[in-house]
Design a protein around this motif. Sequence first.
Motif, PDB file in Angstrom:
ATOM      1  N   LEU A   1       0.829  -1.208   0.000  1.00 15.50           N
ATOM      2  CA  LEU A   1       0.000   0.000   0.000  1.00 15.50           C
ATOM      3  C   LEU A   1       0.864   1.259   0.000  1.00 15.50           C
ATOM      4  O   LEU A   1       1.846   1.345   0.730  1.00 15.50           O
TER       5      LEU A   1
ATOM      6  N   ALA B   1      -2.306   5.778   4.439  1.00 20.53           N
ATOM      7  CA  ALA B   1      -3.500   5.032   4.059  1.00 20.53           C
ATOM      8  C   ALA B   1      -4.305   4.674   5.300  1.00 20.53           C
ATOM      9  O   ALA B   1      -3.737   4.414   6.361  1.00 20.53           O
TER      10      ALA B   1
ATOM     11  N   HIS C   1      -8.740   0.546   3.441  1.00 23.20           N
ATOM     12  CA  HIS C   1      -8.281  -0.810   3.153  1.00 23.20           C
ATOM     13  C   HIS C   1      -8.619  -1.724   4.323  1.00 23.20           C
ATOM     14  O   HIS C   1      -8.312  -1.408   5.472  1.00 23.20           O
TER      15      HIS C   1
ATOM     16  N   THR D   1     -10.918  -3.152  -0.479  1.00 23.10           N
ATOM     17  CA  THR D   1     -10.675  -1.711  -0.440  1.00 23.10           C
ATOM     18  C   THR D   1     -11.999  -1.020  -0.747  1.00 23.10           C
ATOM     19  O   THR D   1     -12.596  -1.250  -1.802  1.00 23.10           O
TER      20      THR D   1
END
Lengths: 332, 332
Positions: free
Chosen positions: A6, A10, A314, A324
Amino acid sequence: VKVTDLATPALVVDAAALEHNLSVMAEALPGTRLRPHVKAHKCSELAKEQLRRGPAGLTCSTIREVDGLVAAGIKGEFLLANEVLDATRLGELVAGGASILLAVDSEETLTAAIDGGVRQIVLDVNVGLPRCGIAPQKAGALAYKARKAGLDVRGVMGYEGHVTAMEVTKDRQAATATAMELLATAAADVGGEIISAGATANFHLNTVATEIQAGSYVFMDSAYGRMDLPFRQALHILATVISVNPRQGYAVADAGLKAMAMDHGNPEIDGSKVWFLSDEHTTFSSEELPVVGDRIRLTPGHIDPTVAYHDRIHILEGDRVVDTWPVDLRGW
Amino acid sequence: VKVTDLATPALVVDAAALEHNLSVMAEALPGTRLRPHVKAHKCSELAKEQLRRGPAGLTCSTIREVDGLVAAGIKGEFLLANEVLDATRLGELVAGGASILLAVDSEETLTAAIDGGVRQIVLDVNVGLPRCGIAPQKAGALAYKARKAGLDVRGVMGYEGHVTAMEVTKDRQAATATAMELLATAAADVGGEIISAGATANFHLNTVATEIQAGSYVFMDSAYGRMDLPFRQALHILATVISVNPRQGYAVADAGLKAMAMDHGNPEIDGSKVWFLSDEHTTFSSEELPVVGDRIRLTPGHIDPTVAYHDRIHILEGDRVVDTWPVDLRGW
């Protein structure tokens, strides 16, 4: 996809903690006793998960949230627990078959509901938080006017937001009771079957409301984490250490003021002391400094305005990204 | 479109104040003396306005900002004034013809630049802010390694962010000078023609940098508004009064924690006292309370993370919306 793949910063959610939170709440408040508030996550995929566990409806704080839920094909009764002066978009959704309840607390917002084509309302009652809501003793008269204008008055709501920051359970319980006395009085005058109130902080302490508008329980944050609540921290901000200064004893991660809200103060990092945040950075120290490239997780102070900075969430099972979800209900 | 037709909350920019800010800065720092920082506005339309007035390049803080500028067809030299550990996307842009300088401050970030296909770098030097940046005395050695690996080392950058909150000009000037001594030392060791530093707070006080990375001057905020800077408050958050409580002496507007950043404290409302913010509300009092439906304007405390909550900016000439620009460089 692995979590290591990733890009950062995030939002990452631990699937097991999320499942725990969803099921604990569904057991505590089965069926329509819960009307989950989507403002905490702004994610229609997660709203579907909430509805699958019993609730018949959802709570929203913006027209965009209602609009987005309908656009996502979600069936349910949506309560917009906020005042609006232009209900045109809501009226269009109602005309299209959506089931929408709108809060009103004044002549002006009642007129907006009527003019916009909304047919069902609740009276928003001030129960102690200095924010929206009609005075309890005036709610009955406004409900009368609404019914005379042909609206279906389904009941009352009142948000006791002033109690949600009280960390001692007893204090929160007492303040909730005081607030709910006011709401019960208004409910008796207004009529209808709905008494909507509450939050994650007092979902188990509010015995007056027929339904609880809890939202934060799905993800939790460091503010709610300090209370004795049965929910787990499910959401973190994943960040990468991009610079380390061993001489001065700090490290820098690539998640800053644009990745999390600061109204409840700095985020927390396990085993570390957060120094300060810049737009795209968090500077922190710890006994053993990380190395450049390490991944760390931050726990934000306030979940709702943190999620609103991100366009996706996520879902993780261990180190695996199993899903996601777009944060599709952002904006207005 | 009139401003009264805008749904709220909304970012509104006074065109005359923006023009003032752009032209004052362009005159103070003509041509390449300014490398405007897009992180303040995240808007490629506004970046074009900045470039039209002289600069040959722009400063960015995220890969997404660089990517978005290229996607918007903007030609210029983009400095990513931040460390990254995966420069693949940047390398792809370079391969496609984009002109990109990347900051590096460690072996790891140098390796990332090389592996990703970036060809031009600057050494990011720590000049006193506890954040990224290599120690000044180590910059030369890292530059040597970079050149040995075939990279074009264009110079140095160093962000003196620790001086930008000093409200007294003299203090800011002295602290800037101290920081820039460090940067000048590193620049001598590193070589190259670029010494990039500075901010809106000291654009006129930094005499060492060959180029200033100012961003906030375009819009300004209440924190910068307290300094003696020649820029005008150009951006406000437009909100609608949705509830008024005359008995308790407050009103509620429909812009809250999801419409503005709080790291510099509450927003300001002319002639009013802000009580507190919720996710979608600001509660405030004033001598003469507004009525439900009134429009008000809030001045945010910190512009950069405020703009990052919005997906568009409306440009106003008086009451007329003359343009609406997407905030297209958000996210990562």
